[in-house]
Design a protein around this motif. Structure first.
Motif, mmCIF file in Angstrom:
data_model
loop_
_atom_site.group_PDB
_atom_site.id
_atom_site.type_symbol
_atom_site.label_atom_id
_atom_site.label_comp_id
_atom_site.label_asym_id
_atom_site.label_seq_id
_atom_site.Cartn_x
_atom_site.Cartn_y
_atom_site.Cartn_z
ATOM 1 N N UNK A 104 0.824 -1.225 0.000
ATOM 2 C CA UNK A 104 0.000 0.000 0.000
ATOM 3 C C UNK A 104 0.853 1.269 0.000
ATOM 4 N N UNK A 105 2.130 1.141 0.374
ATOM 5 C CA UNK A 105 3.059 2.272 0.396
ATOM 6 C C UNK A 105 2.775 3.279 1.509
ATOM 7 N N UNK A 106 1.974 2.891 2.483
ATOM 8 C CA UNK A 106 1.739 3.783 3.623
ATOM 9 C C UNK A 106 3.078 4.118 4.285
ATOM 10 N N UNK B 9 4.825 7.045 2.575
ATOM 11 C CA UNK B 9 4.221 8.358 2.825
ATOM 12 C C UNK B 9 4.371 8.760 4.290
ATOM 13 N N UNK C 87 6.084 12.179 5.573
ATOM 14 C CA UNK C 87 5.337 13.163 6.357
ATOM 15 C C UNK C 87 6.080 13.472 7.658
ATOM 16 N N UNK D 154 9.467 15.203 -2.080
ATOM 17 C CA UNK D 154 9.012 14.172 -3.028
ATOM 18 C C UNK D 154 10.160 13.854 -3.983
ATOM 19 N N UNK E 138 4.334 2.317 12.510
ATOM 20 C CA UNK E 138 3.052 2.660 13.111
ATOM 21 C C UNK E 138 1.944 2.660 12.069
ATOM 22 N N UNK E 139 2.254 3.107 10.847
ATOM 23 C CA UNK E 139 1.220 3.207 9.818
ATOM 24 C C UNK E 139 0.876 1.839 9.225
ATOM 25 N N UNK F 68 1.470 17.530 12.924
ATOM 26 C CA UNK F 68 1.552 16.098 12.624
ATOM 27 C C UNK F 68 0.172 15.471 12.745
ATOM 28 N N UNK G 240 -1.347 11.471 12.740
ATOM 29 C CA UNK G 240 -1.082 10.037 12.612
ATOM 30 C C UNK G 240 -2.179 9.221 13.262
ATOM 31 N N UNK G 241 -2.113 7.908 13.068
ATOM 32 C CA UNK G 241 -3.164 7.027 13.537
ATOM 33 C C UNK G 241 -3.311 7.032 15.051
ATOM 34 N N UNK H 213 -2.698 3.592 9.388
ATOM 35 C CA UNK H 213 -3.226 4.456 8.330
ATOM 36 C C UNK H 213 -2.684 3.978 6.983
ATOM 37 N N UNK I 256 -1.677 4.940 2.810
ATOM 38 C CA UNK I 256 -0.889 6.068 2.301
ATOM 39 C C UNK I 256 -1.685 7.372 2.255
ATOM 40 N N UNK J 105 -2.044 8.629 5.689
ATOM 41 C CA UNK J 105 -0.739 9.123 6.140
ATOM 42 C C UNK J 105 -0.385 10.452 5.496
ATOM 43 N N UNK J 106 -1.079 10.783 4.389
ATOM 44 C CA UNK J 106 -0.788 12.029 3.675
ATOM 45 C C UNK J 106 -1.716 13.169 4.093
ATOM 46 N N UNK J 107 -2.524 12.957 5.136
ATOM 47 C CA UNK J 107 -3.495 14.004 5.478
ATOM 48 C C UNK J 107 -2.823 15.273 5.982
ATOM 49 N N UNK J 108 -1.591 15.155 6.509
ATOM 50 C CA UNK J 108 -0.907 16.379 6.923
ATOM 51 C C UNK J 108 -0.654 17.253 5.697
ATOM 52 N N UNK J 109 -0.178 16.607 4.614
ATOM 53 C CA UNK J 109 0.066 17.353 3.386
ATOM 54 C C UNK J 109 -1.249 17.842 2.778
ATOM 55 N N UNK J 110 -2.298 17.002 2.879
ATOM 56 C CA UNK J 110 -3.598 17.398 2.339
ATOM 57 C C UNK J 110 -4.101 18.681 2.997
ATOM 58 N N UNK K 129 1.896 15.930 -3.504
ATOM 59 C CA UNK K 129 3.130 15.391 -4.090
ATOM 60 C C UNK K 129 3.450 13.976 -3.607
ATOM 61 N N UNK K 130 3.246 13.728 -2.326
ATOM 62 C CA UNK K 130 3.596 12.406 -1.782
ATOM 63 C C UNK K 130 2.756 11.296 -2.405
ATOM 64 N N UNK K 131 1.482 11.577 -2.669
ATOM 65 C CA UNK K 131 0.631 10.549 -3.279
ATOM 66 C C UNK K 131 0.839 10.513 -4.790
#
Lengths: 305, 1083, 338
Positions: free
Chosen positions: A39-41, A44, A48, A54, A203-204, B70, B72-73, B84, B86, B89-94, B949-951
């Motif tokens: 999933x590549x979590x 990311x 983050x 990127x 953790x993710x 930050x 996170x889950x 979480x 991807x 995990x990208x919600x900070x960037x969102x 960008x991360x996604x």
């Protein structure tokens, strides 16, 4: 004395050495690729947390891997491998047989394999945090250092971007960030671990493919997991970086793989280059003396033609 | 170099300390010594919920100096356990990334570019336009019936928003007389509501994610679970760890298949044939769960002799009207009873009057089963031996008799050997002490027979006795954070909150008539009058009195289909002038993207609320039609307002996850710039409109003037208090005390409730949705984490987990049982049954309402208390699922002369041409099957991922997936370009050649399938052509959901033409295929 | 038999214990195909991840680091020549050596700093004392060597403080060999296949080419009367160079490929040719004609440069192609355990 010297020359054994008053247990990752869902979590979550830039947009055509590999701007990388061979008793593309249609094979695909046999391997790669870490050994400034958790970390306030660690790493992990000049790699979330937290990627991870913890416990768990898989007929399963007698003295971040390491882009038998450093110095010494001798001789036999 | 440097010189530490080699302690820098995690130094941690898919992962939002530092889950969550995907995990960037816009933009009519505008001006301009357009397009009557509405304004979006926001949208627009209120639920899961609702009584998933761990066999079909709901997939892994078998049936080998024990490739669009085959196997081999089927389903019920099956009529059921192309329910009824379908008896009688337009059946009333099945009067006749030729059981046998393994192979391309293996796993893992679960998503819903897909799975799970039991059930995976919520509190044209049908123009002009027409005599649905009256009280408060029918008359009336797709054609026809897009991107995400844009190009004004400039906001400037010259910016008169939206971290509210669970997310920081929540937008828009209409004595302004719209606001932005809205949704009695259960609702106007199924979410004045008792402190049900409708039940119909006598079917699978001593139902979950109704209770013949259900009727929302194998009413295209080919298909239907769903909804238009199918001439011009889908790395139409960008770097370009065989046949090169063509349009995408797509042998020939992710559009960081340029608008008659999971197309190597050459290419294909306006439109 | 009972304890195995494709999964009745079962790809056609490199190639710019290698060697050997000349009273040769060493080491220092990602942080090179880091050792070495060379040259030019100059010259002469030799270790102490595998030969190759270069410079900058040691240095250097190169080719096996193919191959062939030319023209004929001496000297210098650039490039090539990493390691693993 000589042992003392070679000790100075090559790697130490974390966390025993290091000069920390009360070293914590050595922490690490066990990445079990047999439960990875790609999933590549991890990629990311890592970016983050660590504010990693990127890594550019390019469609590689390498299955679902558009990241390519580890680097200064990629500290977790998920590899995708499509193979025409089965995963244990899994029935992939069940019932699909070779229709005898024109076809062609792609990189990483065995030429002779039949259509219908298929498996899709996914694996999240990361810095190995070696017991004998070449990047750390060769770093001239002490920017790379062994933390109290037995991990290997670059200190961004010290690194002068000499780049020596880059070709020293037998896994191709650490690299230089061009616009920045310094080198970067996974820190095993040094700051988080310091607070008793789990690294961002672990953790993710939705399926616990990435497991973080006390390295000894992880190794124990990995051995049991390997036994379980073998007992269930997944004979391809093997541990990578688990062996403390391997060329890097065992990895702090090790893996359970389902094929040969090179298939995942990992070196099959990496050796820390500094293992041979004492010998290198001896050869250099001999060479230096040879030079002196060779040139000196030239001054004998007086002047003239 | 100064002495302090000297003092810190590591060499000194090397010499003095024990780190001689200088590789550890000695080399540690000052910065490293002082390093702290920013989570540890944050000022506060705010509890939140992920804004992407509907798994509902809990998030911790860390705030430092009023900035989110930050996300996170949250490990406390019993669903996500801190993990979480991807996107999560990208919600900070969102939420904090540079791609978000914070200023209002305005495009004047015919303008070439955006202008900046201040928020107040924009709000007032929009309010003015609403008032003007409403007045100009007001309809008092339609075909002689009072409708008091406007068709001039429409709204789309809500699934990404909070329940409170959806509530205000529906409330304000309904009061304004706007009926064209829609959201993503229409295009994603509307058929789920019909399928599950008619079968079981409620339109939501019957179970919850954590319960997957109790399943012995999980069949994932029509879903790419691991990719689209990765964090939820951990519960499949838990089941696997406990020895469960996982089967994935899908056209492609996906990341889900990679973790499955068995992957079964299937031709897209043929699942009913596959499921029908399993049903046939279960019936013939006597593999069904006899006691369960006999007592808990309508298997024994006898059907009227007027019923004729598709087997008798070559693919049609009895009661089909050739002109209107719809069925009359009269021919499918229970023997000896009057079946009143929820779509209303009067509608049926009314057919004759309106059948020319087929209006009645275009109202998607099937969705009114979202909570509460169809109504039944009287007591149906039963044959407990299941032998009566007209009992449901025997009809079922006959209906599926020809769905043999050979037929399955012929239609689906699945070999009998593999088919047998699936049957074996499923039947071996069903019964008293074993359970199997089905998991699906939009791979099943988005078809012209989408509702029937879900019905087919429902029938199978009822036969196997898997509904209402741990590890069983049907898991509908939904794709937006609150798409379940936007169905419950529907921003949908055909529903009122709690699945009360929107009144139809002639389904009664008075409250009483309407209730009589729509409510049931038995079951909990028989209290509909209480639910509706309480809703009217919530909306019009003191103005709603018994004397004025509680303002029932204020509700605008519908007169047919006003779905998002009908609205597009209304826009093109010039009847709809104003359009709100609230977090939805139809220019990419809706079928036939070109029609979507052409519709918007014909508007007077358009309001877009989103994070970034999505395609639906910029089409007038740089859209595909501008590129091809089909539209010219200066010719487009549409006035466009872009208003930046607030993120989930910037507002409080509740999301309803895929398992009906309401989870509250708290505001972490104030939105920056002009960004505002939709709660703020709707509230203040309503305020401004009410100001303008305040003095009006025009009767059609009364609904606005009388509307209860006095919500408390807080902060410098005057943000409405979301919890106050939640309190109104929950409802209160005449003393203002919050209600705690919908059973307390009254029809006399003494109670008020904005959405009856949500009644109890604010019990005791406490926000139950905000409950966060850590999972580790609770059992696996985790009943004290948030709140689920109905009544905090997690597994629906769980009375069925016990035998008729009230004891568990087995020790292994016990969940809820009858405690004789205490004389009440008890167990791990909240019993979905009247707590003290004994298993041996039998109603008297004249019993009404809930009392009319016996102690062995687990499906309490159903009028007969049974799970419906056969749907005598409620499903417009047949009482039993039947295999029809997709609208555009390369294959003929081998089962019947009837090729396609006879009552599908067609939208003939020059830009919505259909293709020849099967043996029709020209079908070979579009020889391949295309199926569309999502990827883990992106989100729906891309508005929340293509700007990250991360996604974006993870899936940087639009691509298609083809087999090596097709690649060789068409000269497609991995990593290179391909052009895909249909009768609608052509797009170019990158090529990914992979064994994961396999050619199948179907009907004695090889068929190639093309996988096509649909996330992309021209805007953002990761770009590409939209897959929906290719799809057509053709809908399921029940739910009005489009068919985008299976259609035919051609593929060729290389990039597509530019400019006018593009439409020319498409036209050449049409001519070659001989396509006319009639193609594909015949019954 | 699955373990899916509904229960209230948390004794159920965690999801990470999930097994995909395990026996008594669906397995059992599956007809395993004999062939295609485990297509063991022979190591000849080695396997990799889409042919991508395993190692990161050095970030070093050739001009900087290869240049550093050339100049470092030239400087080190020149200092030895200078010292010996000083002792044997060959002022002209000594002067050439001192100046040559000074200029060369200055240039190499510039190249080294120029290549840094953060040149301002060059001083961090002396932050620690790390024998495990040849670059750190080298830095300390240069810290000691550089000043002596500078003083030696300065006194030679100015003619002042002759005694100090003599001390500095002898000091530089003693540290010079280390400077010339350590660069072999510098690049050998990496994972780059060609460099690491050649760690035994590289120091000899490098001092050889250093001697050749220094000799060459001596030939150019010294009258025939004093140039005899320089001529012998060129001959000695060439001999050492050729022997080391030969050994390297023989010992490295398939990893030696880049040494005779591609750009690196061309550079190294040129190096050999120039070195031989330098030896013949400069070393043998250089005693008779000044022209021959200069031409031979230039050839020797060029030869030395080509050697370093060739070796540098060969390393880059061997890092870019995964086969140089995989094949030897795979062979190592597959050879029967003794």
């Amino acid at each position: 004395m000589s042992s003392n010297l070679s000790d100075l020359l090559s790697g130490d054994d974390p966390p025993g050495a290091g000069g920390y008053p009360d070293p914590a247990p050595r922490f690490g990752f066990f990445t079990d690729t047999s439960v990875c869902i790609g999933c590549k979590a991890c990629e990311v979550a890592c970016k983050e947390w660590n504010h990693v830039p990127d890594d550019g947009l390019d469609f590689t055509g390498m299955s679902y891997d558009n990241t390519g590999g580890l680097g200064a701007d990629t500290w977790r990388h998920v590899a995708f491998i499509e193979q025409r061979k089965p995963l244990g008793d899994q029935r992939a593309n069940a019932g699909v047989v070779d229709l005898g249609l024109p076809s062609f094979t792609k990189p990483g695909q065995a030429e002779d394999a039949e259509r219908g046999e298929f498996r899709w391997l996914m694996s999240s790669d990361v810095c190995k945090h070696c017991t004998h870490a070449a990047c750390l050994d060769v770093c001239p400034t002490g920017a790379l250092f062994r933390t109290e958790f037995g991990t290997v970390v670059v200190q961004e306030d010290v690194c002068n971007g000499c780049g020596y660690c880059v070709p020293a790493c037998p896994y191709g992990v650490i690299d230089q960030r061009k616009d920045d000049g310094r080198v970067w790699k996974c820190t095993l979330c040094y700051d988080r671990v310091g607070e008793g937290m789990t690294p961002a990627c672990a953790q993710a991870c939705p399926t616990e493919s990435i497991q973080f913890g006390d390295l000894d416990e992880l190794r124990e768990r990995a051995d049991q997991r390997l036994a379980q898989l073998h007992e269930r007929g997944i004979t391809d399963a093997r541990l990578y970086g688990r062996d403390e007698d391997d060329g890097v003295g065992g990895a702090g971040a090790f893996f359970l793989l389902l094929d040969e390491p090179e298939v995942y882009g990992l070196p099959p038998d990496p050796v820390v280059t500094t293992r041979d450093l004492p010998s290198m110095w001896r050869h250099a010494g001999a060479a230096a003396l040879t030079l002196v001798a060779g040139l000196a001789i030239g001054f004998l036999g007086g002047r003239g033609r | 170099m100064d002495s302090s440097w000297l003092a810190r010189w590591p060499v000194l530490r090397q010499v003095t300390g024990t780190d001689r080699p200088g590789k550890a302690a000695a080399a540690k820098s000052r910065r490293s010594g002082e390093l702290r995690a920013r989570t540890a130094t944050a000022d506060r941690v705010v509890k939140s919920i992920c804004p992407y898919c509907a798994v509902g992962c809990a998030q911790n939002v860390f705030v430092k100096d009023e900035e989110v530092v930050q996300i996170e889950g949250d490990p406390d969550s019993p669903i996500s356990r801190g993990r979480l995907c991807p996107k999560g995990s990208a919600t900070l960037q969102l939420t904090t990334g540079p791609s978000r816009r914070h200023g209002v933009l305005y495009r004047p009519p015919h303008g070439a570019d955006w202008q900046e505008l201040d928020l107040d001006t924009a709000m007032n301009m929009i309010a003015d336009r609403i008032v003007a357009t409403r007045r100009a397009t007001w309809q008092e009557e339609h075909q002689g019936n009072r409708v008091n509405r406007t068709m001039g304004i429409a709204s789309l979006g809500g699934a990404t928003l909070d329940n409170e926001e959806n509530y205000l949208i529906k409330k304000l627009f309904t009061a304004l007389g706007v009926v064209q209120v829609e959201n993503q639920a229409r295009v994603c899961h509307s058929s789920t509501v019909v399928g599950l609702g008619t079968s079981f009584g409620r339109g939501g998933a019957t179970t919850f994610l954590q319960d997957l761990q109790h399943s012995d066999c999980i069949v994932i079909e029509g879903s790419n679970f691991a990719e689209c709901h990765p964090v939820g997939f951990q519960w499949v892994m838990a089941a696997k760890a406990r020895g469960a078998t996982v089967i994935h049936v899908d056209p492609r080998f996906t990341r889900t298949s990679a973790l499955a024990d068995l992957h079964v490739p299937i031709r897209a669009g043929t699942d009913i044939a596959f499921l029908g085959g399993i049903i046939n196997h279960v019936l013939n081999e006597d593999k069904y769960f006899h006691d369960y089927v006999l007592h808990y389903t309508n298997a024994a019920t006898i059907i009227t002799e007027d019923y004729a099956d598709t087997e008798d009529l070559d693919g049609l059921f009895s009661g089909f009207d050739e002109d209107s192309r719809h069925y009359s329910f009269d021919y499918w009824q229970y023997e000896g009873t009057v079946v009143a379908p929820a779509s209303g008896q009067r509608d049926q009688e009314h057919d004759e009057r309106v059948s020319r337009s087929g209006n009645v059946h275009r109202t998607a009333r099937g969705e009114a089963h979202g909570s509460g099945g169809a109504a039944v009067e009287g007591t149906p006749e039963r044959d407990e031996t299941l032998r009566h030729p007209r009992c449901v059981f025997q009809i079922l046998k006959r209906h599926y008799a020809r769905y043999t393994p050979e037929m399955v192979e012929r239609i689906c391309g699945i070999t009998p050997e593999v088919f047998a293996e699936v049957c074996r796993h499923l039947t071996e893992n069903s019964g008293p002490d074993r359970t199997s679960e089905f998991v699906y998503a939009v791979g099943w819903t988005q078809h012209t027979v989408g509702s029937q897909y879900i019905r087919a799975a429902s029938i199978l799970q009822l036969l196997l006795g898997n509904i209402g039991r741990p590890g069983g059930g049907i898991q509908a995976l939904r794709g937006h954070a609150s798409i379940q919520g936007s169905s419950d509190i529907p921003t949908l044209f055909n529903l009122l909150p709690g699945y009360i049908p929107m009144p139809y123009a002639h389904s009664g002009q008075t409250l009483t008539e309407f209730v009589e027409a729509d409510s049931a005599g038995k079951g909990f649905w028989s209290n509909m009058d209480a639910y509706l009256v309480s809703l009217l009280k919530a909306w019009w408060g003191p103005a709603a009195t018994p004397g004025n029918d509680f303002c029932f008359d204020y509700l605008p009336k519908i007169t047919g289909s006003h779905s998002a797709y009908d609205t597009v054609l209304e826009q093109i026809a010039g009847n709809c002038a104003g359009y709100f897009l609230l977090g939805e991107n139809p220019a990419v995400g809706s079928a036939n993207a070109k029609l979507q844009r052409l519709g918007m190009a014909n508007l007077d004004w358009l309001v877009v609320r989103d994070f970034s400039l999505i395609e639906s906001a910029t089409w007038w400037q740089d859209g595909p039609e501008i590129q091809t010259g089909e539209l010219r910016t200066e010719d487009i008169g549409t006035e466009v307002f872009f208003l930046p939206a607030a993120a989930h971290t910037e507002k409080s509210g509740s999301f309803t996850n895929t398992n009906r669970m309401l989870q509250w997310h708290h505001q972490a920081v104030q939105p920056a710039g002009d960004a505002r929540s939709d709660l703020w937008f709707m509230y203040h828009l309503g305020r401004l409109v009410r100001e303008r209409l305040a003095g009006s004595d025009d009767p059609h302004d009364r609904p606005i003037i009388d509307l209860t719209w006095d919500y408390p606001t807080e902060g410098r932005l005057d943000e409405p208090v979301a919890e106050a809205v939640l309190a109104e949704i929950n409802g209160w009695d005449h003393t203002g005390t919050p209600l705690s259960a919908y059973t307390e609702l009254k029809a006399d106007g003494s109670t008020s409730c904005g959405c009856w199924i949500y009644c109890g979410v604010y019990a005791d004045g406490v926000n139950q949705a905000a409950r966060r008792k850590p999972a580790r402190e609770q059992d696996w049900v985790a009943a004290e984490w948030a709140w689920s409708w109905p009544a905090n039940r997690r597994i629906l119909y769980n009375r069925a987990s016990a035998r008729p006598d009230g004891t568990p079917w087995s020790e292994r699978k016990k969940l809820v049982w009858w405690d004789a001593e205490q004389g009440k139902w008890t167990g791990y979950d909240v019993p979905d049954f009247e707590p003290d109704k004994s298993p041996d209770y039998r109603p008297s013949d004249d019993a009404r309402g809930v009392a009319a259900l016996s102690g062995v009727d687990p499906f309490i929302m159903q009028a007969d208390g049974k799970g419906w194998l056969f749907a005598p009413a409620g499903v417009l295209d047949g009482p039993l699922p039947t295999h029809y080919e997709p609208q555009d298909s390369p294959f003929p239907n081998p089962l019947y002369g009837q090729q396609r769903n006879p009552s599908r909804l067609l939208f003939p238009h020059e830009h919505n041409r259909y293709q020849p199918s099967g043996s029709e001439p020209g079908a070979d011009v579009y020889p391949f099957v295309v199926t569309t889908y999502r990827l883990t790395e992106h989100f729906t139409a891309g508005g929340m991922s293509r700007w990250s960008p991360y996604l974006s770097e993870l899936q940087p370009e639009a691509f298609c997936e083809v087999s090596p065989e097709l690649a060789a046949e068409r000269g497609l090169v991995n990593g290179d370009w391909a052009t895909i063509v249909t009768a609608r349009n052509a797009i170019e995408v990158r090529v990914l050649v992979t064994d994961r797509v396999a050619p199948l042998r179907v009907a004695e020939r090889v068929v190639h399938q093309i996988g096509l992710p649909y996330h992309w559009g021209p805007n953002g960081i990761s770009t590409g052509d939209a897959a929906n340029e290719l799809s057509s608008i053709v809908l399921d008659p029940n739910a009005h959901i489009q068919e985008v999971k299976a259609f035919s197309a051609d593929i060729r190597a290389g990039r597509r033409p530019r400019g006018p050459d593009l439409p020319a290419l498409v036209e050449r294909y049409r001519r070659r295929a001989g396509i006319t306006e009639h193609t594909g439109t015949q019954r | 038999m699955s373990d899916t009972d509904v229960r209230h304890d948390d004794t159920a195995p965690p999801g990470r214990d999930a097994v995909t494709g395990g026996r008594n999964g669906t397995g059992g009745r599956r007809r395993r195909r004999g062939r295609g079962e485990q297509p063991m790809v022979p190591d000849a056609e080695f396997r990799s991840y889409y042919g991508r490199p395993i190692l990161h190639k050095p970030t070093w710019a050739a001009a900087d680091i290869a240049g550093y290698l050339v100049l470092g060697g030239l400087a080190g050997a020149s200092s030895v020549l200078a010292a010996a000349a000083e002792l044997t009273d060959r002022p002209a040769l000594a002067r050439t050596g001192k100046l040559g060493a000074a200029v060369a080491i200055g240039g190499s220092l510039y190249a080294l700093i120029h290549d840094l990602g953060r040149p301002a942080r060059f001083v961090n090179m002396l932050r620690v004392v790390k024998p495990s880091s040849p670059m750190n050792v080298g830095s300390w070495l240069l810290a000691g060597y550089g000043p002596q060379v500078a003083v030696a040259a300065a006194t030679a030019v100015s003619g002042r403080l002759p005694r100090l100059g003599r001390v500095a010259t002898l000091g530089a002469g003693l540290t010079g060999p280390a400077v010339a030799a350590y660069t072999g270790v510098l690049i050998a102490d990496t994972a780059v296949p060609v460099w690491h595998d050649a760690y035994r030969e590289l120091p000899f190759l490098f001092v050889g080419s250093a001697a050749g270069a220094a000799g060459g410079l001596g030939l150019i900058g010294t009258p025939l009367s004093q140039a005899a040691p320089a001529r012998r240095a060129v001959l000695f250097g060439a001999a050492l160079d050729i022997v080391a190169t030969k050994r390297m080719h023989d010992r490295l096996g398939m990893v030696a490929e880049p040494l005779h193919t591609g750009t690196s191959g061309r550079l190294l062939r040129a190096a050999q040719a120039l070195t031989v030319t330098g030896a013949v023209v400069g070393g043998l004929l250089g005693g008779r004609s000044r022209v021959a001496a200069v031409v031979g000297g230039l050839a020797a210098l060029a030869g030395s440069a080509c050697t370093r650039f060739g070796i540098f490039q060969a390393g880059i090539t061997s890092a870019e192609d995964p086969k140089y990493t995989v094949v030897p390691q795979r062979a190592r693993l597959d050879e029967p355990a003794r």
